[in-house]
Design an enzyme around this catalytic site. Structure first.
Site, mmCIF file in Angstrom:
data_model
loop_
_atom_site.group_PDB
_atom_site.id
_atom_site.type_symbol
_atom_site.label_atom_id
_atom_site.label_comp_id
_atom_site.label_asym_id
_atom_site.label_seq_id
_atom_site.Cartn_x
_atom_site.Cartn_y
_atom_site.Cartn_z
ATOM 1 N N CYS A 169 -25.428 17.948 15.211
ATOM 2 C CA CYS A 169 -24.924 18.863 16.236
ATOM 3 C C CYS A 169 -24.475 17.966 17.374
ATOM 4 O O CYS A 169 -25.308 17.388 18.064
ATOM 5 C CB CYS A 169 -25.988 19.843 16.722
ATOM 6 S SG CYS A 169 -25.385 20.802 18.127
ATOM 7 N N CYS A 181 -25.594 19.548 21.055
ATOM 8 C CA CYS A 181 -27.003 19.591 21.464
ATOM 9 C C CYS A 181 -27.894 19.332 20.253
ATOM 10 O O CYS A 181 -27.976 18.209 19.792
ATOM 11 C CB CYS A 181 -27.348 20.902 22.154
ATOM 12 S SG CYS A 181 -26.655 22.376 21.389
ATOM 13 N N SER A 182 -28.541 20.346 19.724
ATOM 14 C CA SER A 182 -29.474 20.092 18.624
ATOM 15 C C SER A 182 -29.568 21.274 17.675
ATOM 16 O O SER A 182 -30.632 21.551 17.135
ATOM 17 C CB SER A 182 -30.853 19.759 19.194
ATOM 18 O OG SER A 182 -31.274 20.824 20.030
ATOM 19 N N CYS A 183 -28.465 21.991 17.467
ATOM 20 C CA CYS A 183 -28.486 23.141 16.562
ATOM 21 C C CYS A 183 -28.901 22.686 15.168
ATOM 22 O O CYS A 183 -28.445 21.644 14.682
ATOM 23 C CB CYS A 183 -27.120 23.815 16.516
ATOM 24 S SG CYS A 183 -26.633 24.425 18.139
HETATM 25 FE FE FE Z 1 -26.699 22.338 19.186
#
Ligand code: FE
Length: 206
Positions: free
Chosen positions: A111, A114-116
């Protein structure tokens, strides 16, 4: 963001877009307004950390290896196929696509924003998944990233496909079934499937 044209304060930008700080700020606010209790937050986090983990994903992979019809459904409609195994996925908030590795194609999930991450099948993302280094190198030079950071030296003949997750669409890799596992039961196969292989930073049996 193009180089040289930026007048923003980089630190301030990073702070505002850092998902961890944002989550913490939101949590404090919700607790302060008595819309949420910190117990409830702890409960959700521990569920994802301890109970879900990557086990759901491993069960999905083992089933796909042993049941070709299931594999087809999984590639066609991942959420439906995942739900068949009793895994709860909130369809309103999370779509998942499953990407199948082959001898010539390797999928890598990132991602960049961010951190999906597909929580429902893989649990919480590993710390490195959220680092700026992983997020940028996965796109710039995935082959070098895999070799240097994950000890995965992919043959030049294998094409790497990088998939950028979003909050609406998250990805999971269906690794190849390792050779020599033809006689293993589905339960035994579950044990072989690693989180890293389902993110695409590892290949099984290599
Ligand atoms: Fe994300």
């Amino acid at each position: 963001m193009s180089e040289g044209s930026s007048t923003i304060d980089v630190d301030d930008h990073a702070r505002r877009f850092d998902p961890e700080s944002r989550a913490r700020a939101l949590q404090s606010l919700l607790i302060e307004k008595e819309l949420l209790s910190s117990d409830a937050v702890d409960r959700i986090v521990s569920t994802y950390e301890d109970e879900i983990g990557p086990l759901n994903g491993a069960r999905v992979v083992a089933r796909a290896w042993t049941d070709p019809e299931y594999r087809n459904r999984l590639l066609d409609d991942a959420l439906g196929a995942i739900a068949e195994l009793g895994v709860e996925v909130n369809e309103d908030t999370m779509a998942i696509e499953v990407l199948e590795n082959t001898p010539t194609d390797h999928h890598l999930v990132v991602c960049t924003l961010c951190s999906c991450y597909p929580w429902a099948v893989l649990g919480l993302p590993p710390t490195w998944y959220k680092t700026p280094a992983y997020r940028s190198r996965a796109v710039k030079d995935p082959r070098e990233l895999l070799r240097e950071e994950f000890d995965l030296d992919l043959d030049d003949g294998i094409e790497i496909h990088v998939h950028d997750s979003t909050s609406e669409l998250r990805y999971m890799v269906l690794p190849q079934r390792p050779p020599g596992t033809e006689n293993l039961s589905e339960d035994d196969l579950v044990e072989l499937v690693t989180r890293d292989a389902m993110i695409g930073v590892a290949r099984l049996g290599e």
